[in-house]
Design a protein around this motif. Structure first.
Motif, mmCIF file in Angstrom:
data_model
loop_
_atom_site.group_PDB
_atom_site.id
_atom_site.type_symbol
_atom_site.label_atom_id
_atom_site.label_comp_id
_atom_site.label_asym_id
_atom_site.label_seq_id
_atom_site.Cartn_x
_atom_site.Cartn_y
_atom_site.Cartn_z
ATOM 1 N N LEU A 7 0.845 -1.184 0.000
ATOM 2 C CA LEU A 7 0.000 0.000 0.000
ATOM 3 C C LEU A 7 0.884 1.239 0.000
ATOM 4 O O LEU A 7 1.262 1.763 1.050
ATOM 5 C CB LEU A 7 -0.928 -0.006 1.214
ATOM 6 N N ALA A 8 1.275 1.698 -1.171
ATOM 7 C CA ALA A 8 2.097 2.897 -1.321
ATOM 8 C C ALA A 8 1.226 4.028 -1.837
ATOM 9 O O ALA A 8 0.377 3.821 -2.708
ATOM 10 C CB ALA A 8 3.249 2.625 -2.285
ATOM 11 N N TRP A 9 1.452 5.236 -1.301
ATOM 12 C CA TRP A 9 0.600 6.354 -1.725
ATOM 13 C C TRP A 9 0.845 6.714 -3.183
ATOM 14 O O TRP A 9 0.052 7.402 -3.802
ATOM 15 C CB TRP A 9 0.831 7.557 -0.818
ATOM 16 N N GLY A 10 1.957 6.199 -3.765
ATOM 17 C CA GLY A 10 2.250 6.476 -5.167
ATOM 18 C C GLY A 10 1.219 5.919 -6.129
ATOM 19 O O GLY A 10 1.148 6.352 -7.276
ATOM 20 N N TYR A 11 0.388 4.957 -5.671
ATOM 21 C CA TYR A 11 -0.665 4.446 -6.547
ATOM 22 C C TYR A 11 -1.734 5.505 -6.824
ATOM 23 O O TYR A 11 -2.411 5.453 -7.853
ATOM 24 C CB TYR A 11 -1.323 3.212 -5.920
ATOM 25 N N VAL A 12 -1.893 6.451 -5.910
ATOM 26 C CA VAL A 12 -2.905 7.495 -6.086
ATOM 27 C C VAL A 12 -2.577 8.387 -7.282
ATOM 28 O O VAL A 12 -3.428 8.581 -8.169
ATOM 29 C CB VAL A 12 -3.070 8.321 -4.795
ATOM 30 N N PRO A 13 -1.350 8.948 -7.386
ATOM 31 C CA PRO A 13 -1.049 9.727 -8.590
ATOM 32 C C PRO A 13 -1.036 8.887 -9.867
ATOM 33 O O PRO A 13 -1.328 9.410 -10.948
ATOM 34 C CB PRO A 13 0.337 10.318 -8.297
ATOM 35 N N ALA A 14 -0.729 7.588 -9.772
ATOM 36 C CA ALA A 14 -0.784 6.736 -10.962
ATOM 37 C C ALA A 14 -2.215 6.612 -11.472
ATOM 38 O O ALA A 14 -2.474 6.689 -12.674
ATOM 39 C CB ALA A 14 -0.216 5.351 -10.642
ATOM 40 N N LEU A 15 -3.147 6.441 -10.540
ATOM 41 C CA LEU A 15 -4.558 6.377 -10.912
ATOM 42 C C LEU A 15 -5.028 7.713 -11.468
ATOM 43 O O LEU A 15 -5.768 7.767 -12.458
ATOM 44 C CB LEU A 15 -5.391 5.985 -9.690
ATOM 45 N N ALA A 16 -4.573 8.810 -10.843
ATOM 46 C CA ALA A 16 -4.938 10.145 -11.319
ATOM 47 C C ALA A 16 -4.379 10.396 -12.715
ATOM 48 O O ALA A 16 -5.040 11.009 -13.564
ATOM 49 C CB ALA A 16 -4.440 11.204 -10.347
ATOM 50 N N ALA A 17 -3.157 9.909 -12.978
ATOM 51 C CA ALA A 17 -2.559 10.080 -14.298
ATOM 52 C C ALA A 17 -3.389 9.365 -15.364
ATOM 53 O O ALA A 17 -3.642 9.910 -16.446
ATOM 54 C CB ALA A 17 -1.125 9.539 -14.299
ATOM 55 N N ALA A 18 -3.829 8.144 -15.051
ATOM 56 C CA ALA A 18 -4.663 7.394 -15.996
ATOM 57 C C ALA A 18 -5.961 8.144 -16.284
ATOM 58 O O ALA A 18 -6.399 8.245 -17.436
ATOM 59 C CB ALA A 18 -4.965 6.007 -15.428
ATOM 60 N N PHE A 19 -6.564 8.683 -15.234
ATOM 61 C CA PHE A 19 -7.809 9.435 -15.406
ATOM 62 C C PHE A 19 -7.579 10.684 -16.250
ATOM 63 O O PHE A 19 -8.395 11.027 -17.118
ATOM 64 C CB PHE A 19 -8.367 9.811 -14.030
ATOM 65 N N ILE A 20 -6.455 11.373 -16.016
ATOM 66 C CA ILE A 20 -6.158 12.603 -16.752
ATOM 67 C C ILE A 20 -5.969 12.329 -18.241
ATOM 68 O O ILE A 20 -6.531 13.031 -19.087
ATOM 69 C CB ILE A 20 -4.912 13.292 -16.164
ATOM 70 N N TRP A 21 -5.196 11.285 -18.577
ATOM 71 C CA TRP A 21 -4.970 11.035 -20.010
ATOM 72 C C TRP A 21 -6.266 10.623 -20.706
ATOM 73 O O TRP A 21 -6.512 11.014 -21.842
ATOM 74 C CB TRP A 21 -3.898 9.972 -20.219
ATOM 75 N N ALA A 22 -7.094 9.845 -20.035
ATOM 76 C CA ALA A 22 -8.363 9.424 -20.635
ATOM 77 C C ALA A 22 -9.295 10.615 -20.832
ATOM 78 O O ALA A 22 -9.884 10.779 -21.907
ATOM 79 C CB ALA A 22 -9.029 8.371 -19.755
ATOM 80 N N THR A 23 -9.433 11.450 -19.800
ATOM 81 C CA THR A 23 -10.348 12.593 -19.914
ATOM 82 C C THR A 23 -9.812 13.635 -20.877
ATOM 83 O O THR A 23 -10.585 14.265 -21.612
ATOM 84 C CB THR A 23 -10.618 13.224 -18.535
ATOM 85 N N TYR A 24 -8.496 13.828 -20.906
ATOM 86 C CA TYR A 24 -7.910 14.735 -21.911
ATOM 87 C C TYR A 24 -8.244 14.251 -23.315
ATOM 88 O O TYR A 24 -8.674 15.023 -24.174
ATOM 89 C CB TYR A 24 -6.390 14.820 -21.735
ATOM 90 N N SER A 25 -8.044 12.956 -23.557
ATOM 91 C CA SER A 25 -8.301 12.398 -24.881
ATOM 92 C C SER A 25 -9.756 12.591 -25.295
ATOM 93 O O SER A 25 -10.053 12.901 -26.453
ATOM 94 C CB SER A 25 -7.934 10.905 -24.892
ATOM 95 N N LEU A 26 -10.667 12.398 -24.357
ATOM 96 C CA LEU A 26 -12.087 12.539 -24.668
ATOM 97 C C LEU A 26 -12.512 14.003 -24.773
ATOM 98 O O LEU A 26 -13.317 14.361 -25.643
ATOM 99 C CB LEU A 26 -12.926 11.837 -23.593
ATOM 100 N N MET A 27 -11.959 14.849 -23.910
ATOM 101 C CA MET A 27 -12.377 16.247 -23.888
ATOM 102 C C MET A 27 -11.907 17.034 -25.109
ATOM 103 O O MET A 27 -12.445 18.107 -25.396
ATOM 104 C CB MET A 27 -11.875 16.927 -22.615
ATOM 105 N N THR A 28 -10.918 16.511 -25.844
ATOM 106 C CA THR A 28 -10.508 17.212 -27.061
ATOM 107 C C THR A 28 -11.648 17.260 -28.078
ATOM 108 O O THR A 28 -11.624 18.083 -29.001
ATOM 109 C CB THR A 28 -9.282 16.523 -27.712
ATOM 110 N N LYS A 29 -12.646 16.380 -27.888
ATOM 111 C CA LYS A 29 -13.811 16.397 -28.767
ATOM 112 C C LYS A 29 -14.907 17.327 -28.249
ATOM 113 O O LYS A 29 -15.914 17.541 -28.937
ATOM 114 C CB LYS A 29 -14.378 14.978 -28.930
ATOM 115 N N ARG A 30 -14.729 17.857 -27.048
ATOM 116 C CA ARG A 30 -15.746 18.727 -26.463
ATOM 117 C C ARG A 30 -15.402 20.207 -26.592
ATOM 118 O O ARG A 30 -16.283 21.054 -26.481
ATOM 119 C CB ARG A 30 -15.927 18.383 -24.973
ATOM 120 N N VAL A 31 -14.138 20.539 -26.782
ATOM 121 C CA VAL A 31 -13.746 21.938 -26.936
ATOM 122 C C VAL A 31 -13.901 22.343 -28.397
ATOM 123 O O VAL A 31 -14.136 21.499 -29.263
ATOM 124 C CB VAL A 31 -12.288 22.166 -26.481
#
Length: 277
Positions: A141-165
């Motif tokens: 249980l390392a806190w580093g998993y939290v930013p890894a999960l956040a990074a995955a969420f950011i790349w996915a939402t960035y990829s999708l949001m490029t179609k919304r702007v």
């Protein structure tokens, strides 16, 4: 079909990221990212010199680009420093799954069907086997998993949001990379020790910048503009498989049964997702 080809081009370039990174482990991560992203923006410069309006984009669009390129790499490098790298990278590769399951949430008129969900889960299972090499996760249980999960969420939402702007030219990706690269260098100046780079380092950084942290982003943007985000998300599961396979070739390790199983699972997931209507 052209969208899938653009996506496969980006995936092929991203597959070389880990192998190139092995040769640059002595370079602080923010310095590496900053230089590579700035070099990656260079192919857009001739187009902008001919037509400067291609970089005149709304501040909201630029903020989205920096969110995707800078914030993603910032969180990923933090994760790799504070959690076991294999497991942190595995968590990071949740982003294709996020692209598939978040498509109907972010994009209007997009429906998620059961085959898409099954293909996404099958693809993630294959990615897990490819990255972990069949070994059990440490369970630490390392806190580093939290930013890894956040990074995955950011790349996915960035990829999708490029179609919304508002629609923007693909050359604007160069501006995203340039601004993100400058921010990364500022982080290096504030957080990392200075190092002297050798000519070989600069050569590898140029390859890294023009490929995995450069041309790949332009190809990815074209793929997202032309294709179905759900299908592209499923196709993206080839990235960890290809990256792992390339590392095996470079390191001279044998091709294991776990990689063979991952190949079957990922190809099956891609076919299942592509055939879903």
């Amino acid at each position: 079909m052209s969208a899938n080809l653009y996506a496969l081009g980006a995936i092929a370039l991203w597959a070389s990221l880990a192998s190139l990174g092995v040769s640059l482990t002595h370079v602080p991560p923010f310095l590496l990212t900053g230089i590579a992203l700035i070099i990656g923006s260079v192919p857009a410069w001739p187009f902008v010199l001919r037509d400067p309006s291609q970089w005149r984009i709304p501040l909201r669009t630029l903020a989205l680009g920096v969110y995707g390129l800078f914030a993603y790499h910032f969180l990923l490098f933090i994760a790799l420093r504070h959690a076991p790298p294999v497991e942190a990278n595995l968590v990071n590769y949740l982003w294709p799954l996020f692209i598939v399951v978040l498509s109907p949430v972010v994009l209007p008129g997009v429906a998620l069907r059961l085959p898409h969900v099954l293909a996404a889960l099958l693809g993630f299972a294959g990615a897990a086997i490819a990255i972990a090499g069949g070994r059990e996760l440490s369970g630490t249980l390392a806190w580093g998993y939290v930013p890894a999960l956040a990074a995955a969420f950011i790349w996915a939402t960035y990829s999708l949001m490029t179609k919304r702007v508002a629609a923007f030219p693909t050359t604007a990706i160069g501006l995203f990379g340039l601004v993100s690269g400058v921010l990364s260098l500022l982080c290096h100046a504030a957080l990392e020790p200075s190092v002297a780079l050798q000519p070989r380092d600069w050569a590898l950084l140029a390859v890294l910048g023009l490929g995995p942290l450069g041309a790949s982003f332009f190809l990815w943007d074209k793929a997202l503009k032309l294709g179905d985000a759900r299908h592209i998300g499923i196709l993206s599961y080839i990235t960890p498989l290809a990256s792992t396979a390339l590392l095996i070739v470079v390191s001279g390790r044998p091709f294991s049964a776990s990689i063979a199983l991952a190949t079957v699972m990922i190809i099956s997931a891609a076919v299942m997702g592509m055939r879903a209507r």
